[in-house]
Design a protein around this motif. Structure first.
Motif, PDB file in Angstrom:
ATOM      1  N   THR A  45       0.851  -1.184   0.000  1.00  0.00           N
ATOM      2  CA  THR A  45       0.000   0.000   0.000  1.00  0.00           C
ATOM      3  C   THR A  45       0.889   1.236   0.000  1.00  0.00           C
ATOM      4  O   THR A  45       1.724   1.408   0.886  1.00  0.00           O
ATOM      5  CB  THR A  45      -0.940   0.024   1.219  1.00  0.00           C
ATOM      6  OG1 THR A  45      -1.770  -1.143   1.170  1.00  0.00           O
ATOM      7  CG2 THR A  45      -1.824   1.261   1.206  1.00  0.00           C
ATOM      8  N   CYS A  46       0.704   2.075  -1.003  1.00  0.00           N
ATOM      9  CA  CYS A  46       1.428   3.339  -1.098  1.00  0.00           C
ATOM     10  C   CYS A  46       0.704   4.354  -0.214  1.00  0.00           C
ATOM     11  O   CYS A  46      -0.526   4.415  -0.242  1.00  0.00           O
ATOM     12  CB  CYS A  46       1.441   3.812  -2.545  1.00  0.00           C
ATOM     13  SG  CYS A  46       2.131   5.467  -2.757  1.00  0.00           S
ATOM     14  N   TRP A  48       0.197   7.438  -0.533  1.00  0.00           N
ATOM     15  CA  TRP A  48      -0.632   8.443  -1.202  1.00  0.00           C
ATOM     16  C   TRP A  48      -1.402   7.921  -2.414  1.00  0.00           C
ATOM     17  O   TRP A  48      -2.357   8.547  -2.853  1.00  0.00           O
ATOM     18  CB  TRP A  48       0.191   9.682  -1.574  1.00  0.00           C
ATOM     19  CG  TRP A  48       1.258   9.480  -2.601  1.00  0.00           C
ATOM     20  CD1 TRP A  48       2.546   9.076  -2.390  1.00  0.00           C
ATOM     21  CD2 TRP A  48       1.129   9.681  -4.012  1.00  0.00           C
ATOM     22  NE1 TRP A  48       3.222   9.008  -3.580  1.00  0.00           N
ATOM     23  CE2 TRP A  48       2.376   9.392  -4.595  1.00  0.00           C
ATOM     24  CE3 TRP A  48       0.087  10.086  -4.847  1.00  0.00           C
ATOM     25  CZ2 TRP A  48       2.606   9.476  -5.957  1.00  0.00           C
ATOM     26  CZ3 TRP A  48       0.318  10.181  -6.206  1.00  0.00           C
ATOM     27  CH2 TRP A  48       1.566   9.869  -6.744  1.00  0.00           C
ATOM     28  N   LYS A  49      -1.024   6.745  -2.947  1.00  0.00           N
ATOM     29  CA  LYS A  49      -1.757   6.185  -4.090  1.00  0.00           C
ATOM     30  C   LYS A  49      -2.820   5.190  -3.648  1.00  0.00           C
ATOM     31  O   LYS A  49      -3.865   5.100  -4.263  1.00  0.00           O
ATOM     32  CB  LYS A  49      -0.792   5.491  -5.061  1.00  0.00           C
ATOM     33  CG  LYS A  49       0.153   6.416  -5.776  1.00  0.00           C
ATOM     34  CD  LYS A  49       1.014   5.614  -6.744  1.00  0.00           C
ATOM     35  CE  LYS A  49       2.352   6.222  -6.942  1.00  0.00           C
ATOM     36  NZ  LYS A  49       3.456   5.479  -6.379  1.00  0.00           N
ATOM     37  N   GLY A  50      -2.524   4.390  -2.619  1.00  0.00           N
ATOM     38  CA  GLY A  50      -3.471   3.375  -2.153  1.00  0.00           C
ATOM     39  C   GLY A  50      -2.900   1.975  -2.290  1.00  0.00           C
ATOM     40  O   GLY A  50      -1.695   1.783  -2.416  1.00  0.00           O
ATOM     41  N   ALA A  51      -3.802   0.989  -2.266  1.00  0.00           N
ATOM     42  CA  ALA A  51      -3.409  -0.419  -2.344  1.00  0.00           C
ATOM     43  C   ALA A  51      -3.043  -0.790  -3.776  1.00  0.00           C
ATOM     44  O   ALA A  51      -3.755  -0.448  -4.723  1.00  0.00           O
ATOM     45  CB  ALA A  51      -4.536  -1.314  -1.853  1.00  0.00           C
ATOM     46  N   TYR A  71      -2.755   0.564  -9.417  1.00  0.00           N
ATOM     47  CA  TYR A  71      -3.578   1.094  -8.324  1.00  0.00           C
ATOM     48  C   TYR A  71      -4.973   1.337  -8.880  1.00  0.00           C
ATOM     49  O   TYR A  71      -5.189   2.283  -9.633  1.00  0.00           O
ATOM     50  CB  TYR A  71      -3.002   2.401  -7.779  1.00  0.00           C
ATOM     51  CG  TYR A  71      -1.623   2.251  -7.199  1.00  0.00           C
ATOM     52  CD1 TYR A  71      -1.448   1.890  -5.869  1.00  0.00           C
ATOM     53  CD2 TYR A  71      -0.492   2.454  -7.983  1.00  0.00           C
ATOM     54  CE1 TYR A  71      -0.174   1.743  -5.339  1.00  0.00           C
ATOM     55  CE2 TYR A  71       0.783   2.308  -7.459  1.00  0.00           C
ATOM     56  CZ  TYR A  71       0.924   1.946  -6.135  1.00  0.00           C
ATOM     57  OH  TYR A  71       2.186   1.796  -5.615  1.00  0.00           O
ATOM     58  N   ASP A  73      -7.957   1.569  -6.959  1.00  0.00           N
ATOM     59  CA  ASP A  73      -8.772   2.400  -6.070  1.00  0.00           C
ATOM     60  C   ASP A  73      -7.869   3.462  -5.441  1.00  0.00           C
ATOM     61  O   ASP A  73      -7.283   3.239  -4.385  1.00  0.00           O
ATOM     62  CB  ASP A  73      -9.419   1.517  -4.993  1.00  0.00           C
ATOM     63  CG  ASP A  73     -10.423   2.267  -4.153  1.00  0.00           C
ATOM     64  OD1 ASP A  73     -10.886   3.348  -4.575  1.00  0.00           O
ATOM     65  OD2 ASP A  73     -10.743   1.776  -3.056  1.00  0.00           O
ATOM     66  N   LEU A  74      -7.750   4.597  -6.127  1.00  0.00           N
ATOM     67  CA  LEU A  74      -6.824   5.638  -5.694  1.00  0.00           C
ATOM     68  C   LEU A  74      -7.307   6.356  -4.433  1.00  0.00           C
ATOM     69  O   LEU A  74      -8.503   6.551  -4.244  1.00  0.00           O
ATOM     70  CB  LEU A  74      -6.640   6.661  -6.815  1.00  0.00           C
ATOM     71  CG  LEU A  74      -6.062   6.113  -8.117  1.00  0.00           C
ATOM     72  CD1 LEU A  74      -6.082   7.191  -9.189  1.00  0.00           C
ATOM     73  CD2 LEU A  74      -4.650   5.586  -7.905  1.00  0.00           C
ATOM     74  N   ARG A  75      -6.352   6.747  -3.615  1.00  0.00           N
ATOM     75  CA  ARG A  75      -6.670   7.533  -2.430  1.00  0.00           C
ATOM     76  C   ARG A  75      -7.033   8.966  -2.830  1.00  0.00           C
ATOM     77  O   ARG A  75      -6.584   9.460  -3.862  1.00  0.00           O
ATOM     78  CB  ARG A  75      -5.476   7.548  -1.477  1.00  0.00           C
ATOM     79  CG  ARG A  75      -5.271   6.217  -0.817  1.00  0.00           C
ATOM     80  CD  ARG A  75      -4.432   6.354   0.421  1.00  0.00           C
ATOM     81  NE  ARG A  75      -4.529   5.117   1.181  1.00  0.00           N
ATOM     82  CZ  ARG A  75      -3.620   4.710   2.030  1.00  0.00           C
ATOM     83  NH1 ARG A  75      -2.539   5.437   2.242  1.00  0.00           N
ATOM     84  NH2 ARG A  75      -3.778   3.579   2.690  1.00  0.00           N
ATOM     85  N   ALA A  78      -4.775  11.735  -4.969  1.00  0.00           N
ATOM     86  CA  ALA A  78      -3.771  11.125  -5.858  1.00  0.00           C
ATOM     87  C   ALA A  78      -3.870  11.684  -7.285  1.00  0.00           C
ATOM     88  O   ALA A  78      -2.854  11.991  -7.903  1.00  0.00           O
ATOM     89  CB  ALA A  78      -3.908   9.610  -5.867  1.00  0.00           C
ATOM     90  N   ALA A  87      -6.010   5.630 -12.344  1.00  0.00           N
ATOM     91  CA  ALA A  87      -6.613   4.432 -11.748  1.00  0.00           C
ATOM     92  C   ALA A  87      -6.608   3.299 -12.764  1.00  0.00           C
ATOM     93  O   ALA A  87      -7.058   3.459 -13.897  1.00  0.00           O
ATOM     94  CB  ALA A  87      -8.035   4.716 -11.287  1.00  0.00           C
TER      95      ALA A  87
END
Length: 100
Positions: A45-46, A48-51, A71, A73-75, A78, A87
């Protein structure tokens, strides 16, 4: 731009369709040759980017373990940080040659 393993193109798209993030080119999912990608169980999991979803890249007998990631599902924030919705785009590790 192309992503190549052992002379085989595994992804190809116009540079303007890619996203350049932290030194990596991210290709749209539609530009991938899907037969070369197998989902990997590797988890990351990044902040700032997400899983991330990792993929093993298989070309003939060659396997690049976790050679690609995406990625889906972006946070929040992002897309704004990058300036483009990436995405589902896929990036490659250094074992994959990316260039024109």
């Amino acid at each position: 731009m192309k992503a190549v393993v052992d002379g085989t193109t595994i992804a190809e798209a116009q540079q303007e369709d890619l996203a350049h993030i932290e030194g990596n080119w991210y290709f749209p999912r539609s530009s991938l040759v899907s037969e070369f990608f197998v989902e990997s169980p590797t988890a990351y999991t990044c902040p700032w980017k997400g899983a991330a979803q990792y993929f093993d890249v298989k070309v003939g007998d060659k396997v690049v373990k976790d050679g690609a990631w995406s990625y889906s599902d972006l946070r929040p924030g992002a897309v704004e940080r990058v300036g483009k919705d990436f995405a589902g785009f896929v990036a490659f590790d250094r074992s994959v040659t990316v260039g024109e």
